[in-house]
Enzyme design. Structure first.
Site, PDB file in Angstrom:
ATOM      1  N   GLY A  72      11.859  24.795  34.329  1.00  0.00           N
ATOM      2  CA  GLY A  72      12.683  24.572  35.511  1.00  0.00           C
ATOM      3  C   GLY A  72      14.171  24.522  35.222  1.00  0.00           C
ATOM      4  O   GLY A  72      14.981  25.054  35.990  1.00  0.00           O
ATOM      5  N   SER A  73      14.559  23.889  34.136  1.00  0.00           N
ATOM      6  CA  SER A  73      15.985  23.759  33.823  1.00  0.00           C
ATOM      7  C   SER A  73      16.622  25.122  33.576  1.00  0.00           C
ATOM      8  O   SER A  73      17.734  25.393  34.050  1.00  0.00           O
ATOM      9  CB  SER A  73      16.196  22.854  32.605  1.00  0.00           C
ATOM     10  OG  SER A  73      15.814  21.529  32.897  1.00  0.00           O
ATOM     11  N   GLN A 180       9.090  19.782  41.278  1.00  0.00           N
ATOM     12  CA  GLN A 180       8.147  18.723  41.653  1.00  0.00           C
ATOM     13  C   GLN A 180       7.218  19.132  42.791  1.00  0.00           C
ATOM     14  O   GLN A 180       6.195  18.480  43.022  1.00  0.00           O
ATOM     15  CB  GLN A 180       8.907  17.453  42.060  1.00  0.00           C
ATOM     16  CG  GLN A 180       9.676  16.799  40.932  1.00  0.00           C
ATOM     17  CD  GLN A 180       8.792  16.226  39.842  1.00  0.00           C
ATOM     18  OE1 GLN A 180       7.631  15.887  40.071  1.00  0.00           O
ATOM     19  NE2 GLN A 180       9.333  16.112  38.640  1.00  0.00           N
ATOM     20  N   THR A 238      10.771  37.652  23.339  1.00  0.00           N
ATOM     21  CA  THR A 238       9.346  37.979  23.338  1.00  0.00           C
ATOM     22  C   THR A 238       8.582  37.082  24.297  1.00  0.00           C
ATOM     23  O   THR A 238       8.744  35.858  24.282  1.00  0.00           O
ATOM     24  CB  THR A 238       8.767  37.823  21.924  1.00  0.00           C
ATOM     25  OG1 THR A 238       9.501  38.660  21.031  1.00  0.00           O
ATOM     26  CG2 THR A 238       7.297  38.212  21.890  1.00  0.00           C
ATOM     27  N   CYS A 326      18.773   3.484  31.944  1.00  0.00           N
ATOM     28  CA  CYS A 326      19.003   2.568  30.821  1.00  0.00           C
ATOM     29  C   CYS A 326      18.211   2.974  29.581  1.00  0.00           C
ATOM     30  O   CYS A 326      18.649   2.744  28.458  1.00  0.00           O
ATOM     31  CB  CYS A 326      18.664   1.135  31.216  1.00  0.00           C
ATOM     32  SG  CYS A 326      16.975   0.919  31.802  1.00  0.00           S
TER      33      CYS A 326
END
Length: 393
Positions: A72-73, A180, A238, A326
């Protein structure tokens, strides 16, 4: 430790055995490079093209509109960066939202440094954009609207059909990060006026490191990775044949059982939400109550830190995640929770629980029981909670 309960399916999902079996021959037997010309390679080439056809059919797209990527990124980066290059003569204005995945937000930050202007739309308390604000933000130099299909943290599903219609009306390309959503809710690109779409296999029980990018044929983006003729000379490298086969098999399983699995998961999710909100004081559900992914339950608990909550859940064999950043070394809470209007002190006490079709009522009951005990214990150590109780008295 008790038996593991995995409730972090928005982060990644377990590979289904059927998917693994479908992939195995392309590791051990049909290991050829699909771009080679000899007969042995044709088995791999056919597997790749069959997979492309499978994905296209699920989206109501053409086969040559599907490009296989690393996930996705990468697909998000392709959409935004190459759109800027392709439409440089029209402008450099992009519209997105404040609650996008960092694959979009960080790419937008990069593009701003390259001279682009980005409009970040606000969302309401449920994570929904305003269609009126979206339309008002469109300018003559607007080249792209990139708005996620469903939020990865709070599960809110955006009004994609209406967004696509607005983009289409103004002649602006529309990209949606559907990482998602794909495999969990129905998507038909023509009906929704989607020009580009990103998806990732490991979000629907497929392998990691493989995804796809849907690009409508009328959208002419250049090559994102140079160095070869793969993916119609737009994405060199590839082909990951086992990954592509696994992606298609996982998608086939997800889409064919989407309705029944969605209903089953939503029933278990709603039971969990009801127990948490009813039995744990000063808790709240984040995201839209109805327009949300069937597997998502995101909560905030006042007077506690999400990181402590995660650690104590882990000690009980429960895998979850926090909306707070965090755990990555940052003191800042989730940008999504801040965007829906939560103050820092509440946003820090967030918890995301994301289910699968394997999640049972018995498991979420154990989670709810554990949460009650953990929240009570953490609050007993909180001076803020102690002061609050005194003031209430």
């Amino acid at each position: 430790m008790d038996k593991l309960i995995y409730l972090d399916n928005a982060a990644t999902t377990a590979l289904k055995p059927e998917v693994f079996e479908a992939m195995k021959p392309y590791f051990l037997e049909n290991y050829s490079n699909p771009n080679s010309i000899y007969t042995f390679a044709q088995q791999s080439k056919k597997a790749v093209e069959d997979a492309r056809e499978t994905i296209a059919g699920m989206l109501g797209a053409k086969t040559n509109e599907i490009y296989f990527t690393g996930g996705g990124s990468e697909s998000d980066n392709w959409a935004l960066k190459m759109c800027v290059e392709a439409l440089a003569s029209k402008g450099k204005h992009i519209i997105t939202t404040k609650i996008e995945h960092h694959a979009v937000l960080h790419t937008c930050e990069y593009l701003e440094k390259k001279g682009c202007e980005i409009t970040y739309l606000d969302v309401d308390e449920y994570g929904m954009i305003s269609l009126q604000q979206l339309e008002q933000a469109i300018r003559p130099d607007t080249i792209l609207i990139s708005i996620m299909f469903a939020n990865n943290e709070i599960g809110t599903i955006e009004p994609i059909r209406e967004i696509g219609a607005i983009a289409n009306k103004h002649g602006v390309w529309f990209h949606t990060d559907a990482v998602q959503a794909f495999g969990h809710i129905p998507i038909q690109v023509d009906e929704l006026h989607i020009d580009m779409l990103s998806a990732s296999a490991h979000k629907f029980h497929g392998p990691k490191g493989i995804g796809f990018f849907y690009m409508r044929n009328s959208v002419k983006l250049g090559a994102f990775v140079h160095g070869g003729a793969q993916e119609r000379a737009r994405r060199a490298g590839t082909s990951n044949v086992p990954g592509i086969v696994g992606l298609a098999k996982a998608a086939e399983l997800a889409v064919s059982h989407m309705e029944e699995n969605g209903a089953k998961i939503a029933k278990v999710r709603d039971h969990l939400i009801e127990r948490v909100l009813t039995e744990i004081p000063f808790s709240r559900l984040n995201g839209h109550r109805q327009e949300r992914l069937p597997n998502n339950a995101n909560f905030c608990f006042r007077f506690i830190e999400g990181e402590s909550l995660l650690i104590m859940l882990d000690q009980k064999g429960i895998c979850a995640s926090s909306g707070s950043a965090c755990t990555s070394g940052s003191l800042d809470p989730s940008h999504v929770l801040l965007a829906i209007g939560l103050p820092h002190e509440i946003a820090h006490g967030s918890l995301r629980l994301t289910l699968s079709e394997e999640t049972t009522i018995e498991e979420v009951d154990r989670v709810a029981d554990s949460l009650k005990a953990i929240v009570e214990r953490l609050r007993s150590m909180s001076p803020l909670y102690e002061d609050f109780v005194k003031n209430q008295s």
